[in-house]
Design a protein around this motif. Sequence first.
Motif, PDB file in Angstrom:
ATOM      1  N   MET A  49      39.429  14.063  86.055  1.00 32.28           N
ATOM      2  CA  MET A  49      38.532  12.580  85.299  1.00 32.28           C
ATOM      3  C   MET A  49      40.057  11.732  84.928  1.00 32.28           C
ATOM      4  SD  MET A  49      37.976  12.333  81.275  1.00 32.28           S
ATOM      5  CE  MET A  49      38.844  12.583  80.746  1.00 32.28           C
ATOM      6  N   ARG A  50      39.273  10.366  85.735  1.00 27.81           N
ATOM      7  CA  ARG A  50      40.559   9.700  85.713  1.00 27.81           C
ATOM      8  C   ARG A  50      40.095   8.055  84.289  1.00 27.81           C
ATOM      9  NH1 ARG A  50      45.235   8.199  89.932  1.00 27.81           N
ATOM     10  NH2 ARG A  50      45.636   5.997  88.660  1.00 27.81           N
ATOM     11  N   LEU A  51      40.322   7.997  83.224  1.00 25.71           N
ATOM     12  CA  LEU A  51      39.899   7.441  82.241  1.00 25.71           C
ATOM     13  C   LEU A  51      40.876   5.965  82.178  1.00 25.71           C
ATOM     14  CD1 LEU A  51      37.715   9.762  80.792  1.00 25.71           C
ATOM     15  CD2 LEU A  51      36.942   7.951  81.911  1.00 25.71           C
ATOM     16  N   ASN A  52      40.618   5.076  81.664  1.00 28.10           N
ATOM     17  CA  ASN A  52      41.972   4.133  81.191  1.00 28.10           C
ATOM     18  C   ASN A  52      41.905   4.181  79.508  1.00 28.10           C
ATOM     19  OD1 ASN A  52      40.763   2.500  79.787  1.00 28.10           O
ATOM     20  ND2 ASN A  52      39.884   1.480  81.881  1.00 28.10           N
ATOM     21  N   ILE A  74      39.609   3.517  76.868  1.00 24.81           N
ATOM     22  CA  ILE A  74      38.304   3.859  77.005  1.00 24.81           C
ATOM     23  C   ILE A  74      38.243   5.306  76.085  1.00 24.81           C
ATOM     24  CG2 ILE A  74      36.711   5.793  78.561  1.00 24.81           C
ATOM     25  CD1 ILE A  74      36.576   3.673  80.088  1.00 24.81           C
ATOM     26  N   VAL A  85      33.671  15.750  84.204  1.00 26.05           N
ATOM     27  CA  VAL A  85      32.788  14.058  82.947  1.00 26.05           C
ATOM     28  C   VAL A  85      34.036  13.433  84.482  1.00 26.05           C
ATOM     29  CG1 VAL A  85      34.196  13.471  81.311  1.00 26.05           C
ATOM     30  CG2 VAL A  85      33.485  15.891  81.697  1.00 26.05           C
ATOM     31  N   SER A  86      33.054  11.810  84.700  1.00 28.01           N
ATOM     32  CA  SER A  86      34.215  10.983  85.670  1.00 28.01           C
ATOM     33  C   SER A  86      34.409   9.739  84.799  1.00 28.01           C
ATOM     34  CB  SER A  86      33.023  10.654  86.916  1.00 28.01           C
ATOM     35  OG  SER A  86      31.896  10.890  86.407  1.00 28.01           O
ATOM     36  N   ASP A  87      33.375   9.343  83.514  1.00 25.39           N
ATOM     37  CA  ASP A  87      33.273   7.968  83.226  1.00 25.39           C
ATOM     38  C   ASP A  87      33.115   8.485  81.349  1.00 25.39           C
ATOM     39  OD1 ASP A  87      30.843   8.475  82.865  1.00 25.39           O
ATOM     40  OD2 ASP A  87      29.998   7.104  84.132  1.00 25.39           O
ATOM     41  N   GLU A  88      33.262   7.470  80.727  1.00 28.09           N
ATOM     42  CA  GLU A  88      33.331   7.144  79.337  1.00 28.09           C
ATOM     43  C   GLU A  88      31.903   7.639  79.143  1.00 28.09           C
ATOM     44  OE1 GLU A  88      32.689   4.189  75.184  1.00 28.09           O
ATOM     45  OE2 GLU A  88      33.259   3.398  77.441  1.00 28.09           O
ATOM     46  N   ALA A  89      30.749   7.718  79.264  1.00 27.24           N
ATOM     47  CA  ALA A  89      28.815   8.433  79.544  1.00 27.24           C
ATOM     48  C   ALA A  89      29.125  10.033  79.785  1.00 27.24           C
ATOM     49  CB  ALA A  89      27.697   7.640  80.060  1.00 27.24           C
ATOM     50  N   SER A  90      29.618  10.214  80.723  1.00 26.18           N
ATOM     51  CA  SER A  90      30.431  11.817  80.577  1.00 26.18           C
ATOM     52  C   SER A  90      31.218  12.509  80.174  1.00 26.18           C
ATOM     53  CB  SER A  90      30.159  12.508  82.212  1.00 26.18           C
ATOM     54  OG  SER A  90      31.138  11.564  82.442  1.00 26.18           O
TER      55      SER A  90
END
Length: 97
Positions: free
Chosen positions: A1-4, A7, A83-88
């Motif tokens: 997962m790479r979320l900033n 987020i 998990v790949s983004d804010e929604a997931s």
Amino acid sequence: MRLNQDILKKVYADYKSKGFEIYSVALDTDKALWASIVKNQELDWVNVCDGYGLNSSSVALYGVSTLPCSYFIVGDQISAAAVSDEASLRAFLNKNL
């Protein structure tokens, strides 16, 4: 997962009271610079750094081969959640908290 960080900060604020915790392990060798970054970015979750960089025992212990590297622990198990983004991430937390 790479979320900033922006987020993660929003999600952390929304889910911390429900039991979500972030334990961030840095692989920096300059602990003063790392501490300054954590403070300036106002990262409110647990942040640790042993200063050993890629020679840190955490790298081998947890099998870290790429950065960033994320694990989700649910109960006493490591989850294989995609998990790949804010929604997931929010969907995962809604299901598991």
